[in-house]
Motif scaffolding. Structure first.
Motif, mmCIF file in Angstrom:
data_model
loop_
_atom_site.group_PDB
_atom_site.id
_atom_site.type_symbol
_atom_site.label_atom_id
_atom_site.label_comp_id
_atom_site.label_asym_id
_atom_site.label_seq_id
_atom_site.Cartn_x
_atom_site.Cartn_y
_atom_site.Cartn_z
ATOM 1 N N ALA A 1 -5.126 -2.460 5.823
ATOM 2 C CA ALA A 1 -4.258 -2.873 4.858
ATOM 3 C C ALA A 1 -4.621 -4.243 4.471
ATOM 4 N N ALA A 2 -4.730 -5.162 5.609
ATOM 5 C CA ALA A 2 -5.187 -6.532 4.966
ATOM 6 C C ALA A 2 -5.871 -7.087 6.159
ATOM 7 N N VAL A 3 -6.530 -8.266 5.867
ATOM 8 C CA VAL A 3 -7.149 -9.187 6.640
ATOM 9 C C VAL A 3 -6.442 -10.664 6.504
ATOM 10 N N ILE A 4 -6.209 -11.272 7.630
ATOM 11 C CA ILE A 4 -5.334 -12.467 7.727
ATOM 12 C C ILE A 4 -6.342 -13.406 8.254
ATOM 13 N N VAL A 5 -6.537 -14.596 7.759
ATOM 14 C CA VAL A 5 -7.328 -15.647 8.258
ATOM 15 C C VAL A 5 -6.599 -17.000 8.152
ATOM 16 N N GLU A 6 -6.928 -18.061 8.821
ATOM 17 C CA GLU A 6 -6.667 -19.496 8.441
ATOM 18 C C GLU A 6 -7.951 -19.915 7.767
ATOM 19 N N HIS B 1 0.776 -1.283 -0.094
ATOM 20 C CA HIS B 1 0.137 -0.052 0.116
ATOM 21 C C HIS B 1 0.826 1.460 -0.112
ATOM 22 N N ARG B 2 1.888 1.282 0.718
ATOM 23 C CA ARG B 2 2.873 2.170 0.803
ATOM 24 C C ARG B 2 3.371 2.614 -0.647
ATOM 25 N N VAL B 3 3.975 1.906 -1.240
ATOM 26 C CA VAL B 3 4.584 1.945 -2.674
ATOM 27 C C VAL B 3 3.590 2.252 -3.807
ATOM 28 N N ARG B 4 2.445 2.281 -3.540
ATOM 29 C CA ARG B 4 1.175 2.526 -4.521
ATOM 30 C C ARG B 4 0.647 3.926 -4.073
ATOM 31 N N GLY B 5 1.021 4.443 -2.976
ATOM 32 C CA GLY B 5 0.647 5.851 -2.551
ATOM 33 C C GLY B 5 -0.617 5.677 -1.760
ATOM 34 N N GLU B 6 -0.801 4.446 -1.071
ATOM 35 C CA GLU B 6 -2.083 4.578 0.003
ATOM 36 C C GLU B 6 -1.485 4.132 1.193
ATOM 37 N N GLY B 7 -0.286 4.903 1.653
ATOM 38 C CA GLY B 7 0.609 4.638 2.945
ATOM 39 C C GLY B 7 -0.114 4.536 4.377
ATOM 40 N N GLN B 8 -1.415 5.316 4.175
ATOM 41 C CA GLN B 8 -2.152 5.357 5.302
ATOM 42 C C GLN B 8 -2.914 4.075 5.718
ATOM 43 N N ARG B 9 -2.593 2.974 4.799
ATOM 44 C CA ARG B 9 -3.303 1.871 5.045
ATOM 45 C C ARG B 9 -2.422 1.161 5.924
ATOM 46 N N THR B 10 -2.497 1.397 7.124
ATOM 47 C CA THR B 10 -1.678 0.694 8.251
ATOM 48 C C THR B 10 -2.355 -0.495 9.044
ATOM 49 N N ARG B 11 -3.597 -0.342 9.042
ATOM 50 C CA ARG B 11 -4.411 -1.404 9.952
ATOM 51 C C ARG B 11 -4.248 -2.856 9.618
ATOM 52 N N CYS C 1 -13.342 -7.803 1.070
ATOM 53 C CA CYS C 1 -12.039 -7.234 1.079
ATOM 54 C C CYS C 1 -11.707 -6.578 -0.525
ATOM 55 N N ASP C 2 -12.405 -7.186 -1.637
ATOM 56 C CA ASP C 2 -12.472 -6.659 -2.871
ATOM 57 C C ASP C 2 -13.242 -5.300 -2.801
ATOM 58 N N LYS C 3 -14.498 -5.155 -2.301
ATOM 59 C CA LYS C 3 -15.066 -4.003 -2.255
ATOM 60 C C LYS C 3 -14.453 -2.841 -1.730
ATOM 61 N N HIS C 4 -13.488 -2.922 -0.806
ATOM 62 C CA HIS C 4 -12.818 -1.873 0.054
ATOM 63 C C HIS C 4 -11.128 -1.911 -0.251
ATOM 64 N N GLY C 5 -10.706 -2.508 -1.224
ATOM 65 C CA GLY C 5 -9.328 -2.519 -1.514
ATOM 66 C C GLY C 5 -8.596 -2.878 -0.209
ATOM 67 N N VAL D 1 -14.884 -2.060 9.204
ATOM 68 C CA VAL D 1 -14.654 -0.948 8.141
ATOM 69 C C VAL D 1 -15.411 0.184 8.673
ATOM 70 N N ALA D 2 -16.595 0.028 9.042
ATOM 71 C CA ALA D 2 -17.425 1.182 9.710
ATOM 72 C C ALA D 2 -16.576 2.015 10.591
ATOM 73 N N LEU D 3 -16.138 1.359 11.515
ATOM 74 C CA LEU D 3 -15.496 1.673 12.820
ATOM 75 C C LEU D 3 -14.206 2.544 12.265
ATOM 76 N N HIS D 4 -13.331 1.872 11.530
ATOM 77 C CA HIS D 4 -11.830 2.716 11.272
ATOM 78 C C HIS D 4 -11.800 3.049 9.835
ATOM 79 N N ASP D 5 -12.694 2.714 8.862
ATOM 80 C CA ASP D 5 -12.562 3.285 7.619
ATOM 81 C C ASP D 5 -11.808 2.394 6.753
ATOM 82 N N ALA D 6 -12.400 2.057 5.860
ATOM 83 C CA ALA D 6 -11.412 0.865 4.872
ATOM 84 C C ALA D 6 -10.199 1.703 4.408
ATOM 85 N N SER D 7 -10.026 3.112 4.270
ATOM 86 C CA SER D 7 -8.903 3.637 3.968
ATOM 87 C C SER D 7 -7.846 3.418 4.757
#
Length: 434
Positions: free
Chosen positions: A209-214, A123-133, A237-241, A200-206
């Protein structure tokens, strides 16, 4: 306490209990371990979810022996050796289409931290470095490094270690009592994926960065994804990038009867972590599979500069690569990456035969994974299952317990008589423990 055992501080082990009555194994072959005294023990858990092809397989043993004689180590930074590239090409032929890049690590824990770092940096290299969560899941297990325990959701693995990574949140787990004693994928709970929309509603999708699950949660006690759950998670995930990461350290390499859980469920993540079955447990190794799109986002700027500041001294270690190539040959020779599908119905029927045994409150299964959940003893969580573990060990079968759940994940070479022995031994132990 035996003085010869005193120096070693054992991982994930009740050290004092163990050293009063040690459980030592000194040899392994096929489906079995042997103790130093020569007692034969059937391996019901593929070592630790990792020895998928069984023990002491000739092609793997010979590959490691030959590599050690030829070249013991090659520096991984700005240098390479042929087996790293050969292995990567072979691996991407097995992954779902699109996961075409391989980054080597040395364990599942390292694979998870690597995938999280790739996601943040992407996300950083493509200009969305605020996606850190980063978003994990309750009851998730993603190894024991700081990234993994931060996104993980098993309380005992987290509570002692401070604040961990900042900016991590968790969606709900998928265990639903409406699904007790389900065979295979449960009917109820696809809507649990919608919990991601809550975050997403709490933090905002922007900011995410990622969701991890088994895909199938293993170490928390074998939790199978409800029908439609992973598909819905992918769509959100697709809907919100947001990037979707599958932790396939346990499910990878044939455990469900398909090469990967992503293949099995028909849901392709953006990043996928593996380890364990990659080398059949013979030499520590992990990897992260990344999509072409993620990889290419880094390939900008001057060509002589490092694109991604990450890696390990032992990334793509020669012995590990040799072991992995020998493992892939063994899987291919015997059709092991899909053999679990042929054995699954038999395994399911026999595991579910335990449902009416004393203190059994749920049975869960998929592929060659089984979970038998026991009613805890009041005030002593985990003790009932641990007593069954000890009983089975004494009777010649190795099982695994997590909390009060018995987890089974036998080598993929298992035959019907082995299944019968494992379940018969557990059956007798459950009756004795009642």
């Amino acid at each position: 306490m035996n003085d010869q055992l005193d120096a070693y501080w054992m991982p994930f082990t009740a050290n004092r209990q163990f050293k009063q009555a040690p459980r030592l194994i000194s040899r392994a072959e096929g489906m079995h371990f042997w103790t130093p005294e020569g007692r034969k023990v059937l391996d019901g858990v593929a070592g630790l979810w990792c020895v998928n092809a069984g023990h002491a397989r000739p092609k793997i043993v010979e590959a490691i022996r030959a590599q050690a004689a030829e070249m013991d180590f090659a520096p991984p930074f700005n240098m390479g050796h042929p087996k790293q590239f050969e292995l990567a090409e072979r691996l991407v032929k097995l992954t779902p289409p699109g996961l075409s890049k391989v980054f080597y690590t040395n364990s599942g824990s390292e694979s998870v931290d690597t995938a999280l770092k790739i996601a943040l940096a992407y996300h950083r290299v493509r200009g969305e470095g605020q996606r850190t969560r980063l978003i994990g899941r309750e009851r998730g297990y993603h190894g024991v490094n700081f990234g993994g325990i931060s996104v993980g959701g098993m309380v005992a693995n987290r509570k002692m270690f401070g604040a961990m990574l900042a900016g991590v949140d968790h969606i709900r787990h998928t265990h639903d009592t409406r699904n007790l004693f389900t065979r295979g994928q449960p009917e109820h709970g696809a809507d649990l994926a919608d919990d991601l929309e809550r975050l997403v509603a709490l933090h905002d999708a922007s900011t995410i960065a990622a969701v991890i699950v088994e895909p199938v949660a293993g170490s928390t006690g074998v939790l199978i994804p409800p029908k439609g759950y992973l598909e819905r998670l992918r769509a959100i995930c697709d809907k919100h990038g947001i990037l979707l990461i599958f932790d396939e350290v346990i499910t990878g390499f044939g455990r469900l009867g398909s090469p990967f859980a992503a293949t099995h469920f028909g849901v392709t993540p953006d990043l996928m972590t593996v380890a364990k079955g990659l080398t059949n447990g013979c030499v520590p190794m992990g990897a992260v599979f990344a999509s072409q799109k993620i990889h290419d986002a880094f390939m900008t700027g001057p060509e002589h500069l490092i694109e991604f500041f990450h890696g390990y001294t032992y990334s793509g270690h020669p012995l590990a690569c040799a072991a992995a190539l020998g493992t892939l040959d063994t899987y291919a020779d015997e059709g092991l990456l899909t053999r679990g599908a042929k054995m699954a119905a038999t395994f399911e029927n026999v595991v579910h035969s335990l449902r009416d045994h004393p203190n059994v409150i749920d049975v869960r299964n998929i592929g060659l994974v089984g979970g038998i959940e026991l009613k805890p003893i009041d005030g002593q969580p985990g003790k009932r299952a641990f007593s069954v573990f000890l009983d089975c060990w004494e009777k010649g079968v190795l099982i695994r317990t997590t909390g009060d759940t018995i987890a089974l994940s036998p080598p993929l070479i298992i035959e019907n008589q082995h299944i019968d022995q494992i379940i018969g031994t557990i059956s007798d132990a459950l009756k004795r423990a009642a």
